[in-house]
Design an enzyme around this catalytic site. Sequence first.
Site, PDB file in Angstrom:
ATOM      1  N   GLY A  11      33.129  48.345   8.829  1.00 39.71           N
ATOM      2  CA  GLY A  11      32.954  49.800   8.883  1.00 39.71           C
ATOM      3  C   GLY A  11      33.912  50.407  10.217  1.00 39.71           C
ATOM      4  O   GLY A  11      33.459  51.108  10.966  1.00 39.71           O
ATOM      5  N   GLY A  14      34.864  53.872  10.685  1.00 44.82           N
ATOM      6  CA  GLY A  14      33.926  54.885  11.022  1.00 44.82           C
ATOM      7  C   GLY A  14      33.748  55.507  12.163  1.00 44.82           C
ATOM      8  O   GLY A  14      34.231  55.458  13.087  1.00 44.82           O
ATOM      9  N   ASP A  15      32.572  56.630  12.278  1.00 42.80           N
ATOM     10  CA  ASP A  15      32.451  57.382  13.292  1.00 42.80           C
ATOM     11  C   ASP A  15      32.030  56.112  14.765  1.00 42.80           C
ATOM     12  O   ASP A  15      32.533  56.518  15.633  1.00 42.80           O
ATOM     13  CB  ASP A  15      31.380  58.287  13.175  1.00 42.80           C
ATOM     14  N   LEU A  16      31.383  55.380  14.538  1.00 40.99           N
ATOM     15  CA  LEU A  16      30.836  54.352  15.546  1.00 40.99           C
ATOM     16  C   LEU A  16      31.941  53.631  15.953  1.00 40.99           C
ATOM     17  O   LEU A  16      32.105  53.507  17.322  1.00 40.99           O
ATOM     18  CB  LEU A  16      29.551  53.633  15.056  1.00 40.99           C
ATOM     19  N   ARG A  45      37.373  50.506   3.750  1.00 42.23           N
ATOM     20  CA  ARG A  45      37.642  50.601   2.134  1.00 42.23           C
ATOM     21  C   ARG A  45      38.468  51.757   1.922  1.00 42.23           C
ATOM     22  O   ARG A  45      39.221  51.620   0.859  1.00 42.23           O
ATOM     23  CB  ARG A  45      36.459  50.633   1.672  1.00 42.23           C
ATOM     24  N   LYS A 169      21.259  51.262  28.021  1.00 48.33           N
ATOM     25  CA  LYS A 169      21.512  52.524  29.162  1.00 48.33           C
ATOM     26  C   LYS A 169      20.790  52.163  30.491  1.00 48.33           C
ATOM     27  O   LYS A 169      20.018  51.475  30.630  1.00 48.33           O
ATOM     28  CB  LYS A 169      20.713  53.883  28.548  1.00 48.33           C
ATOM     29  N   GLU A 203      16.771  67.179  21.800  1.00 47.28           N
ATOM     30  CA  GLU A 203      18.130  67.420  21.482  1.00 47.28           C
ATOM     31  C   GLU A 203      18.113  68.793  21.435  1.00 47.28           C
ATOM     32  O   GLU A 203      17.428  69.420  20.878  1.00 47.28           O
ATOM     33  CB  GLU A 203      18.626  66.627  20.540  1.00 47.28           C
ATOM     34  N   HIS A 227      13.857  53.428  19.723  1.00 46.67           N
ATOM     35  CA  HIS A 227      14.222  53.737  20.917  1.00 46.67           C
ATOM     36  C   HIS A 227      13.078  54.021  21.921  1.00 46.67           C
ATOM     37  O   HIS A 227      12.811  53.478  22.956  1.00 46.67           O
ATOM     38  CB  HIS A 227      15.197  54.966  21.075  1.00 46.67           C
TER      39      HIS A 227
HETATM   40  N1  LIG Z   1      28.037  57.078  14.725  1.00 48.70           N
HETATM   41  C1  LIG Z   1      27.144  56.778  15.774  1.00 48.70           C
HETATM   42  O1  LIG Z   1      27.298  57.411  16.863  1.00 48.70           O
HETATM   43  C2  LIG Z   1      25.904  55.715  15.770  1.00 48.70           C
HETATM   44  C3  LIG Z   1      25.148  55.693  16.692  1.00 48.70           C
HETATM   45  C4  LIG Z   1      24.092  54.381  16.604  1.00 48.70           C
HETATM   46  C5  LIG Z   1      24.063  53.906  15.379  1.00 48.70           C
HETATM   47  N2  LIG Z   1      24.974  54.134  14.340  1.00 48.70           N
HETATM   48  C6  LIG Z   1      24.791  53.204  13.198  1.00 48.70           C
HETATM   49  O2  LIG Z   1      26.097  52.740  13.142  1.00 48.70           O
HETATM   50  C7  LIG Z   1      26.366  52.434  11.903  1.00 48.70           C
HETATM   51  C8  LIG Z   1      27.524  53.055  11.411  1.00 48.70           C
HETATM   52  O3  LIG Z   1      27.524  54.567  11.653  1.00 48.70           O
HETATM   53  P1  LIG Z   1      28.852  55.422  11.650  1.00 48.70           P
HETATM   54  O4  LIG Z   1      28.316  56.841  11.992  1.00 48.70           O
HETATM   55  O5  LIG Z   1      30.090  54.773  12.031  1.00 48.70           O
HETATM   56  O6  LIG Z   1      28.722  55.594   9.820  1.00 48.70           O
HETATM   57  P2  LIG Z   1      29.859  56.208   8.901  1.00 48.70           P
HETATM   58  O7  LIG Z   1      31.165  56.815   9.683  1.00 48.70           O
HETATM   59  O8  LIG Z   1      29.324  56.928   7.760  1.00 48.70           O
HETATM   60  O9  LIG Z   1      30.174  54.780   8.048  1.00 48.70           O
HETATM   61  C9  LIG Z   1      31.127  53.799   8.673  1.00 48.70           C
HETATM   62  C10 LIG Z   1      31.920  53.112   7.829  1.00 48.70           C
HETATM   63  O10 LIG Z   1      31.284  52.398   6.850  1.00 48.70           O
HETATM   64  C11 LIG Z   1      32.193  52.122   5.610  1.00 48.70           C
HETATM   65  N3  LIG Z   1      31.375  52.240   4.475  1.00 48.70           N
HETATM   66  C12 LIG Z   1      30.590  53.107   3.882  1.00 48.70           C
HETATM   67  N4  LIG Z   1      30.132  52.943   2.894  1.00 48.70           N
HETATM   68  C13 LIG Z   1      30.569  51.616   2.540  1.00 48.70           C
HETATM   69  C14 LIG Z   1      30.360  50.652   1.350  1.00 48.70           C
HETATM   70  N5  LIG Z   1      29.815  50.973   0.575  1.00 48.70           N
HETATM   71  N6  LIG Z   1      31.203  49.647   1.508  1.00 48.70           N
HETATM   72  C15 LIG Z   1      32.096  49.438   2.635  1.00 48.70           C
HETATM   73  N7  LIG Z   1      32.055  50.076   3.799  1.00 48.70           N
HETATM   74  C16 LIG Z   1      31.487  51.169   3.711  1.00 48.70           C
HETATM   75  C17 LIG Z   1      32.964  53.781   5.692  1.00 48.70           C
HETATM   76  O11 LIG Z   1      34.223  53.146   5.647  1.00 48.70           O
HETATM   77  P3  LIG Z   1      35.634  53.961   4.760  1.00 48.70           P
HETATM   78  O12 LIG Z   1      35.924  55.021   5.987  1.00 48.70           O
HETATM   79  O13 LIG Z   1      36.644  52.985   4.921  1.00 48.70           O
HETATM   80  O14 LIG Z   1      35.231  54.451   3.413  1.00 48.70           O
HETATM   81  C18 LIG Z   1      32.867  54.062   6.970  1.00 48.70           C
HETATM   82  O15 LIG Z   1      33.935  54.498   7.575  1.00 48.70           O
HETATM   83  C19 LIG Z   1      25.021  53.093  10.777  1.00 48.70           C
HETATM   84  O16 LIG Z   1      24.336  52.062  10.705  1.00 48.70           O
HETATM   85  C20 LIG Z   1      24.527  53.863  11.907  1.00 48.70           C
HETATM   86  O17 LIG Z   1      23.349  54.261  11.740  1.00 48.70           O
HETATM   87  C21 LIG Z   1      25.892  55.048  14.354  1.00 48.70           C
END
Ligand SMILES: NC(=O)c1ccc[n+]([C@@H]2O[C@H](COP(=O)([O-])OP(=O)(O)OC[C@H]3O[C@@H](n4cnc5c(N)ncnc54)[C@H](OP(=O)(O)O)[C@@H]3O)[C@@H](O)[C@H]2O)c1
Length: 459
Positions: A11, A14-16, A45, A169, A203, A227
């Site tokens: 990932g 992705g955003d994280l 991907r 934190k 929030e 949390h």
């Molecule tokens: N974002 C946050 O601030 C945050 C905070 C706490 C926890 N989390 C957790 O961290 C994890 C990632 O969060 P995120 O916000 O970064 O999620 P996201 O941006 O929706 O997804 C992360 C990446 O996963 C890849 N992905 C999605 N579906 C896939 C698949 N079927 N096969 C392979 N790769 C796939 C995508 O890659 P491509 O871009 O290449 O398609 C995407 O960039 C989640 O479990 C979320 O609950 C996130």
Amino acid sequence: MEKKFLIVIFGGLGDLARTKIYPVLYSLYKKKELANCSKIISTGRRPNVGREEFIQILKDSIGGDDPRFFSLFDFVRLDLEKEDYKNLKEILLKFLEEEFIFYLATPPFTFESIIANLGDFLKEFPNERKIVIEKPFGYDLESAKRLNNTIKKHFREEEIYRIDHFLGKETVQNIFGLRFSNIIFEGIWNRNFIDHIQISALENIGVEGRIGYYDRVGALRDMIQNHLIQILTLIAMEPPCCIDEKAIRDEKVKVLKSIREIRYEEVPLYAVRGQYEGYLKDEKLPKSYTETYAAVKLYIENLRWDGVPFYLRTGKKLRKKETYAVIVFRKIPGLFSKLLDCIPQENIIGFKIAPENKIILNFQLRPLGGSLLSCPIPTTMEWSGPNLEAYETLFLDIIVGDHTLFIREDEVEKSWEIVQPIIDFWKDYQEIPIYSEGSLGPKEAEDLIRRDGRIWKYL
Ligand SMILES: NC(=O)c1ccc[n+]([C@@H]2O[C@H](COP(=O)([O-])OP(=O)(O)OC[C@H]3O[C@@H](n4cnc5c(N)ncnc54)[C@H](OP(=O)(O)O)[C@@H]3O)[C@@H](O)[C@H]2O)c1
């Protein structure tokens, strides 16, 4: 010489990864904490991302250009299809001496498949390994158990790091620090002095583009199961026998095991939910019963806490963004409360977790120049410090192999057990109270605490 290691981020586009992982890795790199890191492999991907595009993502993410840092990275295209793992395998085969750290920063529905695939191909590798799993860990008790079982087939518990970033934190860790390094608090940290405890994560924003995830999950699963219950365990735990990850996690699990079960038919007495008024319109949903607000009352049945309610609540699109825990002491009996129009407020210890890192003590003082029996007025003593990045703390712990701030298998399942009756009840009774945006939440949440003669506190 310290162990060399290699990080694989699933990932990686992705955003994280962009908002947290890369900036944290860069910070660690600058502090020379990645001196033993041979390589960071990011996977994604999207077909149109090559090395150049990936470096641009890194630049945007760290807000600068640092070719030496970027040279640590390889980008590998990888879908969940099994054959795709070949590319990753080829790279990993060049690092047979290193410890592997696999970080799953992908949507939760991908976890099981990634773990199973990884487990398969890792059979051919002699390397030591760690696996880091983001939240949410499961969708309910059953799926959390299933995920634990899948992981256990391929990884040992000491190789697993289940993230709850709240534990990284500063203020959350200070709950432990304040309680167990100051003798003045221990004697009053119990049912004889404490009236109740509130833990709030409020929030002012909405779902912010995460509707695909959020509408399946809702506030209870997203915030309370993990949390807020984790904060509860730190407030309620007994002192561990030693500063040791097992001893600390054992004490946290003991708290979870002591929480009184909420029976299905009792749920309305202990839990309320709400949805903010514009949710369906904002998210273009025809219908949804997903809660954007949840409040729960829990009791811990042990010698220290019997009869002391713990109120946990969280919500979106509320008046203010604030995360905090308050320990509300009993009202003082006697003298001043007998004065006309004088009701001294309760003492409070507040842990402000966000946006600031603060600890607050509220107490009463005689007004300056007043008489001996003037009605005392509320006064505040405050400590504050910078809010360091929780993920940096956690990443460092993963590198050195310290599990204290990560969730153990039994801990995650016990927390799901606590909220499972609420999940079941809300699934069956779908009427959901609506609250206005920018408000303090649904009226039902006010009623939940007012019925007990108390009110929600704001720090
Ligand atoms: N974002 C946050 O601030 C945050 C905070 C706490 C926890 N989390 C957790 O961290 C994890 C990632 O969060 P995120 O916000 O970064 O999620 P996201 O941006 O929706 O997804 C992360 C990446 O996963 C890849 N992905 C999605 N579906 C896939 C698949 N079927 N096969 C392979 N790769 C796939 C995508 O890659 P491509 O871009 O290449 O398609 C995407 O960039 C989640 O479990 C979320 O609950 C996130």
